[in-house]
Design an enzyme around this catalytic site. Structure first.
Site, PDB file in Angstrom:
ATOM      1  N   GLU A 178      22.787  -5.241 -74.006  1.00  0.00           N
ATOM      2  CA  GLU A 178      21.345  -5.196 -73.768  1.00  0.00           C
ATOM      3  C   GLU A 178      20.967  -6.089 -72.583  1.00  0.00           C
ATOM      4  O   GLU A 178      20.058  -5.765 -71.820  1.00  0.00           O
ATOM      5  CB  GLU A 178      20.579  -5.649 -75.012  1.00  0.00           C
ATOM      6  CG  GLU A 178      20.657  -4.678 -76.173  1.00  0.00           C
ATOM      7  CD  GLU A 178      19.910  -5.187 -77.381  1.00  0.00           C
ATOM      8  OE1 GLU A 178      18.867  -4.595 -77.704  1.00  0.00           O
ATOM      9  OE2 GLU A 178      20.361  -6.169 -78.006  1.00  0.00           O
ATOM     10  N   TYR A 194      -8.008  -6.837 -65.557  1.00  0.00           N
ATOM     11  CA  TYR A 194      -6.853  -6.638 -66.441  1.00  0.00           C
ATOM     12  C   TYR A 194      -5.588  -6.256 -65.686  1.00  0.00           C
ATOM     13  O   TYR A 194      -4.512  -6.257 -66.262  1.00  0.00           O
ATOM     14  CB  TYR A 194      -7.156  -5.637 -67.554  1.00  0.00           C
ATOM     15  CG  TYR A 194      -7.906  -4.409 -67.118  1.00  0.00           C
ATOM     16  CD1 TYR A 194      -7.273  -3.332 -66.527  1.00  0.00           C
ATOM     17  CD2 TYR A 194      -9.277  -4.333 -67.317  1.00  0.00           C
ATOM     18  CE1 TYR A 194      -7.969  -2.220 -66.133  1.00  0.00           C
ATOM     19  CE2 TYR A 194      -9.991  -3.202 -66.921  1.00  0.00           C
ATOM     20  CZ  TYR A 194      -9.327  -2.149 -66.329  1.00  0.00           C
ATOM     21  OH  TYR A 194     -10.017  -1.043 -65.941  1.00  0.00           O
ATOM     22  N   ILE A 246      13.691 -10.729 -78.985  1.00  0.00           N
ATOM     23  CA  ILE A 246      12.392 -10.242 -78.543  1.00  0.00           C
ATOM     24  C   ILE A 246      11.268 -11.118 -79.106  1.00  0.00           C
ATOM     25  O   ILE A 246      10.173 -11.120 -78.571  1.00  0.00           O
ATOM     26  CB  ILE A 246      12.170  -8.743 -78.864  1.00  0.00           C
ATOM     27  CG1 ILE A 246      12.331  -8.443 -80.341  1.00  0.00           C
ATOM     28  CG2 ILE A 246      13.092  -7.889 -78.015  1.00  0.00           C
ATOM     29  CD1 ILE A 246      12.013  -6.990 -80.716  1.00  0.00           C
ATOM     30  N   GLU A 247      11.556 -11.888 -80.143  1.00  0.00           N
ATOM     31  CA  GLU A 247      10.579 -12.849 -80.648  1.00  0.00           C
ATOM     32  C   GLU A 247      10.225 -13.871 -79.565  1.00  0.00           C
ATOM     33  O   GLU A 247       9.066 -14.258 -79.423  1.00  0.00           O
ATOM     34  CB  GLU A 247      11.118 -13.566 -81.896  1.00  0.00           C
ATOM     35  CG  GLU A 247      11.172 -12.709 -83.140  1.00  0.00           C
ATOM     36  CD  GLU A 247      12.418 -11.836 -83.274  1.00  0.00           C
ATOM     37  OE1 GLU A 247      12.629 -11.286 -84.363  1.00  0.00           O
ATOM     38  OE2 GLU A 247      13.180 -11.689 -82.288  1.00  0.00           O
ATOM     39  N   LYS A 293      10.464  -1.894 -78.864  1.00  0.00           N
ATOM     40  CA  LYS A 293      11.716  -1.411 -78.268  1.00  0.00           C
ATOM     41  C   LYS A 293      11.838   0.037 -78.732  1.00  0.00           C
ATOM     42  O   LYS A 293      12.222   0.288 -79.870  1.00  0.00           O
ATOM     43  CB  LYS A 293      12.914  -2.215 -78.789  1.00  0.00           C
ATOM     44  CG  LYS A 293      13.022  -3.612 -78.248  1.00  0.00           C
ATOM     45  CD  LYS A 293      14.093  -4.413 -78.959  1.00  0.00           C
ATOM     46  CE  LYS A 293      15.480  -3.925 -78.718  1.00  0.00           C
ATOM     47  NZ  LYS A 293      16.508  -4.905 -79.134  1.00  0.00           N
TER      48      LYS A 293
END
Length: 122
Positions: free
Chosen positions: A23, A55, A74-75, A101
């Protein structure tokens, strides 16, 4: 104070965060939705961009962090995104980030993994 929201959804970027070594080498697509709390009442009267949040800056922050970060979890990525938005966009009082994901590398699993965090300015 008004508690208005701006939703920015479907921010997609290719990044290298992931627990598995492949990954971090091959990368994968991530998708992010954000909900931003801020007072937009002045912009509602003046019709001036400087009285609200542009934005595009939030989209840029999210894409940059996905593309340049190499975290194992990913945290860590989602927490970094939320904290960076609050740090760089001073009119925002609270942010909610949902990170997905779409193609998790899990055998016999065709779903998506999503995390959600909410952070408030202190």
């Amino acid at each position: 104070m008004n508690m208005d929201n701006i939703h920015v959804t479907g921010i997609r970027a290719y990044g290298y965060t992931g627990y598995l070594p492949e990954e971090q080498v091959l990368g994968q697509w991530f998708e992010v939705d954000v909900k931003l709390w801020l007072d937009i009442s002045k912009a509602g009267k003046t019709d001036a961009i400087e009285d609200t949040l542009d934005y595009r800056s939030v989209i840029s922050i999210v894409k940059h962090l996905i593309q340049t970060s190499k975290f194992a979890l990913i945290e860590k990525l989602i927490a970094t995104i939320a904290e960076s938005i609050l740090a760089e966009c001073h009119s925002i009082t609270q942010v909610q980030v949902i990170l997905s994901k779409p193609a998790a590398p899990i055998p016999d699993f065709g779903g998506r993994i999503s995390l959600e965090v909410t952070r408030t300015r202190v």
